[in-house]
Enzyme design. Structure first.
Site, short mmCIF file in Angstrom:
data_model
loop_
_atom_site.label_atom_id
_atom_site.label_comp_id
_atom_site.label_asym_id
_atom_site.label_seq_id
_atom_site.Cartn_x
_atom_site.Cartn_y
_atom_site.Cartn_z
CG HIS A 110 0.95 5.71 -34.66
ND1 HIS A 110 2.04 6.37 -35.18
CD2 HIS A 110 0.70 4.68 -35.52
CE1 HIS A 110 2.42 5.76 -36.29
NE2 HIS A 110 1.64 4.73 -36.52
CG HIS B 127 -1.19 7.02 -39.30
ND1 HIS B 127 -1.57 6.55 -40.54
CD2 HIS B 127 -0.56 6.00 -38.69
CE1 HIS B 127 -1.17 5.28 -40.66
NE2 HIS B 127 -0.57 4.93 -39.55
CG HIS C 241 30.37 -10.93 -52.69
ND1 HIS C 241 30.31 -11.29 -51.37
CD2 HIS C 241 31.01 -9.73 -52.73
CE1 HIS C 241 30.90 -10.35 -50.64
NE2 HIS C 241 31.32 -9.39 -51.44
CD GLU D 144 25.58 -1.20 -50.29
OE1 GLU D 144 25.07 -1.01 -49.16
OE2 GLU D 144 26.74 -1.64 -50.43
#
Ligand SMILES: Cc1ncc(C[n+]2csc(CCOP(=O)(O)OP(=O)(O)O)c2C)c(N)n1
Ligand SMILES: [Mg+2]
Length: 662
Positions: free
Chosen positions: A261, A26, A473, A411
């Site tokens: 890129h 890149h 869950h 999280e």
């Protein structure tokens, strides 16, 4: 003397030439951010190329890790041990210049980046570690912890959700020594970003509580310099410097477009770029005056010497604290560790409490926290469920430092921030969430493993046994998913003793992360004899045995060990010879020598595995001729006990499974 533009052009040349030679990589981001890098690295970054591990160095993170040639160029030019031969082998096997910056490869790479968004989140962890350690160790007149964290990030990092999680916390925590440069080039892989990225980024960061310097010309060193000075003046907020840049700056036909890129410019365009920027040197040739302009060795040694002197004064005034700082930065355990943890395990065994393993984990944390001031615990808003806090923990509250972090419902951010803190050194982070939501942070967990970082994940509510919350869950595939991450140790202990031992193993494991998979529901207390106490550390051991050859081996872990024990009793009544193996950590067991493994799982004896999780994983232990009592569907919403019955986690079912293989 080389001009600033010439110095920056050295990065551009190295980036386009290395990518061209590899025919992969890149060039756009390094060429676009070269001017910013020149200002930061030559005039602000406090680092010593001769000692990339110096404790109080500034940390630099290239969050847009695809622009790896930017950091490799900087490390090479400023005098790190990264010779041109490494640059020439960019992206080739065994090169220190891997495709993306990999921690532990090139010296000076502070964290592995490439998974977008995580670098900036790691940087928040670095800056947080600095803040927490400064609070713990600095004394009036002795600021031995006082460094900055600098991070480059692109549009991709900005779009990733984890940047939101981590940057929001950075604002709340008031990380005044964190400065981020946003490579605002209007381009990502699919092209001009107007169709998919229209956030008002400046307002977004202001809303997080950051100081924002908007609209800085990323090709004007004077403007960049002023922005950095402004950032340094704001001490109670992190700063985002919004730098307008042109991707692939210097390339006459590809700059400003996604064409530069992620692929080589091509020989013709490389030549045209050379002409355009006036770089008349062959590939991988850097003139001496350019090297001289970049060389940071003398200045770096000076900075480190100043700090060494400062530290020597600190050590004279506060010898115990200085020794402790050194111990913690080296990641060594306290001198009394072995005896203290042996006593903890003995005491836990004597009590043999029948509690949920999450509660046993909290008991272990309580004991270990007294030994380990490096603990920084936390939870993603489930402290009362994960039981990750301990008596005497000091909560981080807004800008107030401490050693326990409520990460909020974030999280992934938690995992990436913990990685940053672990990489910084001096801190042993652990964080909790429901095991089910380990998926939310899984790439962060994978990065802990990839980077050999000691991070402990406390994953509670480990199966359908969690009950009423239902299938959303209830983990089914998750435990094994984590077991498959190379270098991740997963423990699913069966009782309070195995839990304490798992915690001790996690802390002692300096080369990688550990996941502790823990029950919500109570499990019986078990007393182990001394021989067994030693064997638990091997990850799997004979829990109970028969004289002579067994007819069947029942392998179980976690809350299902009890089922195996009870099934063995029934089978024994019926005259069968049954061995029960407890297997809290398959990862650890797999590392034992063959003789030990054979002594536990005797070849030729039929086997049945019991785990309230997806059965397929266990085939490697039971073979096709064995049986697995597992669950290969989603769970259901009902009390945990009812679900165990419903899904066949019963003594009868285990007995029948054993009979079916004998
Ligand atoms: C999590 C993640 N998703 C996708 C990618 C693949 N990827 C690499 S760079 C990139 C685009 C990044 O855009 P930007 O940050 O603006 O970089 P620029 O093109 O401006 O250098 C993508 C999607 C990745 N590296 N990480
Ligand atoms: Mg971009």
């Amino acid at each position: 003397m080389a001009t600033r533009k010439e110095l920056a052009n050295a990065i551009r040349a190295l980036a386009m030439d290395a990518v061209q030679k590899a025919n992969s990589g890149h060039p756009g981001a390094p060429m676009g951010m070269a001017d910013i890098a020149e200002v930061l690295w030559n005039h602000h970054l406090r680092h010593n190329p001769a000692n990339p591990k110096w404790a109080d160095r500034d940390r630099f993170v290239l969050s847009n890790g695809h622009g790896s040639m930017l950091i490799y160029s900087l490390l090479h030019l400023t005098g790190y041990d990264l010779p041109m031969d490494e640059i020439k082998t960019f992206r080739q096997l065994h090169s220190k210049c891997a495709g993306h910056p990999e921690y532990g490869y090139a010296p000076g790479v502070e964290t592995t980046t490439g998974p977008l968004g995580q670098g900036i989140a790691n940087a928040v962890g670095f800056a947080m570690a600095e803040k927490l350690l400064a609070e713990q160790f600095n004394k009036p007149g002795h600021d031995i912890v006082n460094h900055r964290t600098w991070v480059f990030l692109g549009d991709g990092c900005m779009m990733e959700g984890v940047s939101h999680e981590a940057c929001a916390l950075a604002g709340t925590w008031g990380l005044g020594k964190l400065t981020a440069f946003w490579d605002d080039n209007g381009i990502s892989i699919d092209g001009h970003i107007e169709g998919w990225y229209t956030d008002d980024t400046a307002k977004r960061f202001e809303a997080y509580g950051w100081h924002v310097v908007p609209n800085v010309d990323g090709h004007d060193p004077v403007a960049i310099e002023a922005a950095i000075e402004e950032a340094k003046k704001v001490t109670d907020k992190p700063t985002l410097i919004c730098t307008k840049t042109i991707i692939g700056w210097g390339s006459p036909n590809k700059s400003g477009s996604h064409d530069c890129h992620g692929s080589a410019l091509g020989d013709a365009e490389v030549a045209a770029t050379r002409a355009n920027i006036g770089w008349n040197h062959d590939p991988f040739v850097i003139p001496q005056d350019i090297y001289d302009g970049w060389n940071a060795r003398t200045k770096g040694q000076g900075s480190e010497t100043l700090w060494n002197n400062k530290f020597a004064e600190y050590a004279a005034a506060y010898p115990a604290e200085a020794a402790e700082f050194k111990r913690r930065m080296a990641g060594e355990l306290p001198a009394n560790w072995k005896e203290a943890t042996a006593a903890l395990i003995q005491a836990t065994n004597e009590k043999a409490e029948g509690v949920a393993t999450r509660k046993a984990s909290q008991n272990a944390i309580n004991a270990l926290a007294g030994l380990l001031p490096e603990f920084v615990g936390g939870s993603a808003d489930l402290t009362g469920s994960n039981l990750t806090n301990w008596t005497g923990a000091h909560h981080v509250h807004g800008k107030k430092p401490g050693n326990y972090i409520s990460y909020g419902v974030r999280e992934f951010g938690m995992a990436a921030i913990m990685n940053g803190m672990a990489l910084h050194g001096g801190i042993l982070p652990f964080g909790g969430t429901f095991h089910m939501f380990s998926d939310y942070m899984k790439n962060g967990m994978r990065m802990s493993a990839l980077m050999h970082q000691r991070v402990v994940y406390v994953l509670t509510h480990d199966s359908i046994g969690q009950g009423e919350d239902g299938p959303t869950h209830q983990p089914v595939e998750n435990t094994s998913g984590l077991r498959y991450i190379p270098r991740m140790d997963v423990w699913r202990p069966a009782d309070s003793v195995e839990t304490a031992i798992a915690w001790v193993a996690a802390v002692e494991r300096s080369e990688g992360p550990t996941s502790l998979v823990l029950s919500r529901q109570n499990v019986p207390g078990i007393k182990h004899d001394d021989a067994q106490l030693a064997l638990i550390r091997k990850g799997g051991y004979v829990f109970s045995d028969v004289a002579g050859k067994a007819d069947v081996i029942l392998i179980a872990n976690g809350s299902e060990l009890d089922l195996a024990i009870k099934a063995a009793a029934v089978l024994t009544e019926e005259g069968k010879k049954v061995r029960v193996v407890s297997m809290p950590s398959t990862n650890v067991f797999d590392r034992q020598d063959q003789a030990y493994k054979d002594s536990v799982l005797t070849p030729g004896v039929k086997r049945v595995a019991v785990e309230a999780a997806h059965p397929d994983f266990w085939r490697k232990y039971v073979g096709l001729e064995g049986a697995v009592v597992g669950i290969d569907t989603f769970g259901e919403s009902a009390p945990g006990g009812a679900l165990f019955k419903h899904f066949g986690f019963t003594v009868d079912n285990v007995v029948n499974a054993a009979k079916s293989v004998m």
